[in-house]
Design a protein around this motif. Structure first.
Motif, PDB file in Angstrom:
ATOM      1  N   LEU A 126      -9.063  62.723  23.902  1.00  0.00           N
ATOM      2  CA  LEU A 126      -7.692  62.416  23.468  1.00  0.00           C
ATOM      3  C   LEU A 126      -7.002  61.419  24.397  1.00  0.00           C
ATOM      4  O   LEU A 126      -5.876  60.993  24.114  1.00  0.00           O
ATOM      5  N   GLY A 127      -7.641  61.087  25.512  1.00  0.00           N
ATOM      6  CA  GLY A 127      -7.047  60.108  26.420  1.00  0.00           C
ATOM      7  C   GLY A 127      -5.810  60.606  27.127  1.00  0.00           C
ATOM      8  O   GLY A 127      -4.841  59.858  27.296  1.00  0.00           O
TER       9      GLY A 127
ATOM     10  N   ARG B  35       0.053  62.406  21.685  1.00  0.00           N
ATOM     11  CA  ARG B  35      -1.115  61.515  21.750  1.00  0.00           C
ATOM     12  C   ARG B  35      -2.045  61.756  20.568  1.00  0.00           C
ATOM     13  O   ARG B  35      -2.557  60.806  19.969  1.00  0.00           O
ATOM     14  N   TYR B  36      -2.268  63.022  20.221  1.00  0.00           N
ATOM     15  CA  TYR B  36      -3.138  63.332  19.094  1.00  0.00           C
ATOM     16  C   TYR B  36      -2.604  62.715  17.798  1.00  0.00           C
ATOM     17  O   TYR B  36      -3.366  62.125  17.017  1.00  0.00           O
TER      18      TYR B  36
ATOM     19  N   TRP C 170      -8.246  68.494  19.590  1.00  0.00           N
ATOM     20  CA  TRP C 170      -6.864  68.963  19.448  1.00  0.00           C
ATOM     21  C   TRP C 170      -6.814  70.462  19.141  1.00  0.00           C
ATOM     22  O   TRP C 170      -5.969  71.185  19.687  1.00  0.00           O
ATOM     23  N   GLU C 171      -7.696  70.936  18.289  1.00  0.00           N
ATOM     24  CA  GLU C 171      -7.717  72.371  17.956  1.00  0.00           C
ATOM     25  C   GLU C 171      -7.974  73.209  19.201  1.00  0.00           C
ATOM     26  O   GLU C 171      -7.389  74.276  19.391  1.00  0.00           O
TER      27      GLU C 171
ATOM     28  N   ARG D  27      -6.905  77.235  25.172  1.00  0.00           N
ATOM     29  CA  ARG D  27      -6.555  76.293  26.233  1.00  0.00           C
ATOM     30  C   ARG D  27      -6.622  76.958  27.601  1.00  0.00           C
ATOM     31  O   ARG D  27      -7.059  76.345  28.581  1.00  0.00           O
ATOM     32  N   SER D  28      -6.201  78.239  27.687  1.00  0.00           N
ATOM     33  CA  SER D  28      -6.258  78.950  28.961  1.00  0.00           C
ATOM     34  C   SER D  28      -7.695  79.085  29.455  1.00  0.00           C
ATOM     35  O   SER D  28      -8.002  78.829  30.621  1.00  0.00           O
TER      36      SER D  28
END
Length: 324
Positions: free
Chosen positions: A21-22, A35-36, A71-72, A80-81
């Motif tokens: 995703l940069g 960004r996404y 992104w998901e 994410r954690s």
């Protein structure tokens, strides 16, 4: 179409969603989402209507196979954690294997610069601005981003990064920076220090990390048991074991290992975060148990229900019928 990348964090059996995703590895979720959406608009078929059929097909596959999955993964708080914990582990793994790493010019400069935060931010911004403009260059730019992410994590994991004005150089085997990197001649001419020798427990731990990255928790557990047999007081092994048990909803075992890790190292970040997740998951159950206890301890209602309801309903119906 193949989208295989074998540089940076990807080289450590890890999908670098931040590089895809940069965005920076410490980016906030609102910036990741922004960004996404920008990338998604660029790659969407409607936006690519003026391009060739091959370019539209390439854009569509990039969106569905790389961008959307990245992104998901980062948009779900629990995922994410866990992902951020693995990022930290990969930074530690990079430090242990730095003599084996091969890096590009930007990553080599980041490993030696006196201001890694500024260099990382400006380099990442420049690469991200070009990442999806020329789709044929996307994989190369993503690989460079992942190298920057890896070295930045290594710098954060290293201790004494800037001591008394002296830079701690992260040499990477054959990739000792040349004169154009801007390191003082006394540092550039110094021989690269030999990598620290791994203990037996570290070897088991490293293998366990790779199994965790592949969600092979059974084999990772076996490796960590061997590690703890070799070194029972290894806080990192206890922390990772606790995370594996937490992932498999075995709260009791997870708590045992988190407590042991914190006993050995009160500052262990993985154990601290894992214990917080564990306590957060247990609180709703404790609250429900407290409510049930209060319902049981209500004599006036119980007496009234027994007197007025002879059919087994009311309070006795709630707890399974009349008392024998």
């Amino acid at each position: 179409m193949s989208f295989q990348i074998e540089r940076g964090l990807f080289l450590l059996d890890f999908t670098d969603n931040h590089a895809i995703l940069g965005v920076a590895v410490d980016a906030e979720i609102k910036d990741i989402r922004k960004r996404y959406l920008k990338i998604a608009r660029r790659l969407h078929p409607d936006s690519a209507a003026s391009e060739t059929e091959a370019a539209r097909q390439q854009a569509s596959e990039l969106l569905s196979k790389l961008v959307n999955p990245a992104w998901e993964k980062l948009s779900q708080e629990r995922d994410r954690s866990e992902y951020m914990i693995m990022l930290k582990l990969k930074g530690q793994q990079g430090l242990r294997q730095q003599s084996e790493l091969e890096l590009g010019n930007l990553a080599k400069q980041l490993s030696t610069t006196a201001n890694p935060d500024h260099f990382y931010a400006t380099s990442l911004k420049d690469l991200a601005s070009r990442q999806y403009e020329e789709l044929d260059q996307m994989l190369e730019i993503t690989a460079q981003l992942s190298e920057l992410n890896l070295v930045y994590l290594m710098r954060k994991e290293s201790t004494g990064e800037l001591k008394t004005g002296e830079k701690k150089v992260l040499y990477t085997g054959s990739n000792i920076p040349d004169s154009g990197v801007g390191v003082r001649s006394s540092q550039a001419s110094a021989p690269a220090p030999p990598p620290p020798r791994e203990s037996q427990a570290d070897q088991y731990y490293r293998r366990a990390e790779s199994y965790v990255a592949k969600s092979n928790f059974a084999q990772a557990t076996l490796e960590l048991r061997d590690a703890l047999q070799a070194d029972p007081n290894n806080s990192r092994c206890h922390s990772l074991m606790g995370m594996i048990y937490l992932k498999q909803n075995q709260g009791t075992m997870a708590k045992i290992h988190f407590n042991k890790a914190l006993q050995l190292d009160p500052e262990d970040p993985m154990a601290q975060q894992g214990k917080q997740q564990l306590e957060g998951a247990q609180n709703p159950a404790s609250k429900g148990a407290g409510t049930a206890a209060k319902a049981k301890a209500s004599p006036p209602k119980a007496t009234s229900a027994k007197k007025d309801d002879k059919s087994g309903g009311g309070l006795f119906g709630l707890f399974g019928g009349k008392k024998k």
